[in-house]
Design an enzyme around this catalytic site. Structure first.
Site, PDB file in Angstrom:
ATOM      1  N   LYS A  46       2.951  13.116 -13.067  1.00  0.00           N
ATOM      2  CA  LYS A  46       2.254  14.361 -12.719  1.00  0.00           C
ATOM      3  C   LYS A  46       3.027  15.552 -13.299  1.00  0.00           C
ATOM      4  O   LYS A  46       4.257  15.538 -13.301  1.00  0.00           O
ATOM      5  CB  LYS A  46       2.135  14.505 -11.195  1.00  0.00           C
ATOM      6  N   GLY A  73      -4.073  21.907  -7.839  1.00  0.00           N
ATOM      7  CA  GLY A  73      -3.026  22.796  -8.341  1.00  0.00           C
ATOM      8  C   GLY A  73      -1.821  21.940  -8.677  1.00  0.00           C
ATOM      9  O   GLY A  73      -1.842  20.729  -8.469  1.00  0.00           O
ATOM     10  N   CYS A 131      -2.478  25.662 -18.092  1.00  0.00           N
ATOM     11  CA  CYS A 131      -2.094  26.403 -16.886  1.00  0.00           C
ATOM     12  C   CYS A 131      -2.159  27.893 -17.188  1.00  0.00           C
ATOM     13  O   CYS A 131      -2.001  28.296 -18.336  1.00  0.00           O
ATOM     14  CB  CYS A 131      -0.651  26.134 -16.477  1.00  0.00           C
ATOM     15  N   LYS A 168      -0.990  18.891 -24.430  1.00  0.00           N
ATOM     16  CA  LYS A 168      -2.238  18.535 -23.735  1.00  0.00           C
ATOM     17  C   LYS A 168      -3.164  19.732 -23.683  1.00  0.00           C
ATOM     18  O   LYS A 168      -2.823  20.775 -23.115  1.00  0.00           O
ATOM     19  CB  LYS A 168      -1.934  18.013 -22.331  1.00  0.00           C
ATOM     20  N   GLY A 247     -10.364  10.972 -20.279  1.00  0.00           N
ATOM     21  CA  GLY A 247     -11.577  11.640 -19.803  1.00  0.00           C
ATOM     22  C   GLY A 247     -12.640  10.609 -19.491  1.00  0.00           C
ATOM     23  O   GLY A 247     -13.316  10.101 -20.388  1.00  0.00           O
ATOM     24  N   THR A 270      -9.082   9.375 -13.102  1.00  0.00           N
ATOM     25  CA  THR A 270      -9.939   9.284 -11.920  1.00  0.00           C
ATOM     26  C   THR A 270     -10.295   7.846 -11.546  1.00  0.00           C
ATOM     27  O   THR A 270     -10.423   7.528 -10.356  1.00  0.00           O
ATOM     28  CB  THR A 270     -11.213  10.118 -12.179  1.00  0.00           C
TER      29      THR A 270
END
Ligand SMILES: Cc1cc2nc3c(=O)[nH]c(=O)nc-3n(C[C@H](O)[C@H](O)[C@H](O)COP(=O)(O)O)c2cc1C
Length: 309
Positions: A46, A73, A131, A168, A247, A270
């Site tokens: 992460k 976040g 970000c 990224k 994705g 996901t």
């Protein structure tokens, strides 16, 4: 004939092209109950920031058709705790590690790079530039070629030739190939495509935005065609630059689609929330599919969709 399943990303070699996606497997501890982490290409951690962060207000998740919206976040322990707890644990598992970093200023990315330089067991850095830049009206770094370049230059100046850098990018731009060129010209060795797509859900009972943070990042199968398009466009513009694609990948067939578009590796995000074994299953399915299609190596399939004949 055995399939050569190995891949290289920005010069770093991995025995498999299947990776975790940043933010979807934390530092891998939960997934390690389901498969040995050393069996996949690498764990992408992460995005870690300089200081511990609490993340955004709740609710932070919403289900959407064929996907989900999150506004977690960049919640996390901060780089110092991460270096003490997570990296040694992952290295002890024999996992290859790609560390994702995020910051609010180019200087913060530089400080993170300084802390990571020379740390044992890291294969590459993924620089999450999706970000907000607090020094430029909160505009996302990766939406502006100058801000994106500034971050990559500052990371490169600290890291030197020690580690490959993957930038990224967000798909929320008009011309992703131009951002890709800017970061490559500033010293990135490869690209990670794509981060989540900005979205919003309104609760029709309360008649207000559902997420505490109002907007969130859309992920899951709903965004796969956007990922395929972004990878294809960038591969066409920069055919020699390696891409880690992600994705909406939920099967080996989905992973193959990103590879045919031009990805040399595929991260699973996901899909792991619904099926904690997804990463290892997708890896198995992709291996079988490449063999069934008569490929002798993964590399032969990378960018195959661009072939004219
Ligand atoms: C809950 C959640 C947290 C995420 N956290 C991060 C993060 O910390 N850093 C990052 O670069 N991407 C993050 N992402 C984006 C994923 O790494 C990935 O780019 C995106 O979700 C698309 O892949 P998927 O459809 O397989 O999930 C996150 C995504 C989700 C769903």
């Amino acid at each position: 004939m055995t399939l050569d399943f190995g891949t290289t990303l920005g010069g770093a070699w991995f025995p498999s092209p299947i990776f975790t996606a940043s933010g979807c497997a934390s530092s891998g501890k939960e997934l390690s109950q389901f498969f040995p982490l050393r069996e996949i290409g690498a764990v992408v951690t992460k995005s870690i920031m300089l200081k511990p962060r609490a993340g955004r207000p709740t609710p932070r998740m919403a289900e959407t058709p064929s996907g989900m919206l999150n506004s977690i976040g960049l919640q996390g322990p901060g780089i110092d705790a991460f270096l003490i707890e997570d990296i040694p644990w992952l290295a002890a598992q024999g996992a290859r590690i790609i560390v994702s970093i995020a910051g609010e200023t180019a200087e913060e990315y530089a400080v993170l790079s300084r802390k990571l330089r020379g740390v044992f067991g890291i294969s590459a850095l993924e620089v999450n530039i999706s970000c907000p830049n607090v020094e430029n009206r909160g505009l996302v770094f990766a939406c502006d070629p100058n801000s994106a370049s500034e971050v990559i230059k500052s990371v490169r100046s600290i890291i030197g030739g020690d580690l490959p850098i993957l930038a990224k990018l967000t798909p929320d731009v008009t011309n992703i190939a131009s951002i890709a060129s800017a970061v490559i010209n500033s010293g990135a060795d490869g690209l990670a495509l794509i981060n989540t797509v900005l979205g919003m859900v309104i609760n029709t009972e309360t008649m207000r935005p559902h997420l505490g943070g109002k907007t969130g990042g859309l992920s899951g199968p709903a965004i796969r065609p956007i990922a395929v398009r972004a990878i294809y466009q960038v591969r066409e513009a920069l055919p020699n630059v390696s891409i880690l694609g992600m994705g909406g990948v939920a099967t080996g067939k989905d992973a193959l689609e990103l590879i045919l578009a031009g990805a040399s590796g595929v991260s699973i995000g996901t899909a792991s929330f619904g099926d904690p074994s997804a990463v290892i299953r997708i890896q198995r399915e992709l291996h079988q599919l490449l063999q069934d299609k008569g490929f002798q190596s993964l590399k032969e399939a990378v960018g195959f969709a661009h072939r004219q004949e």
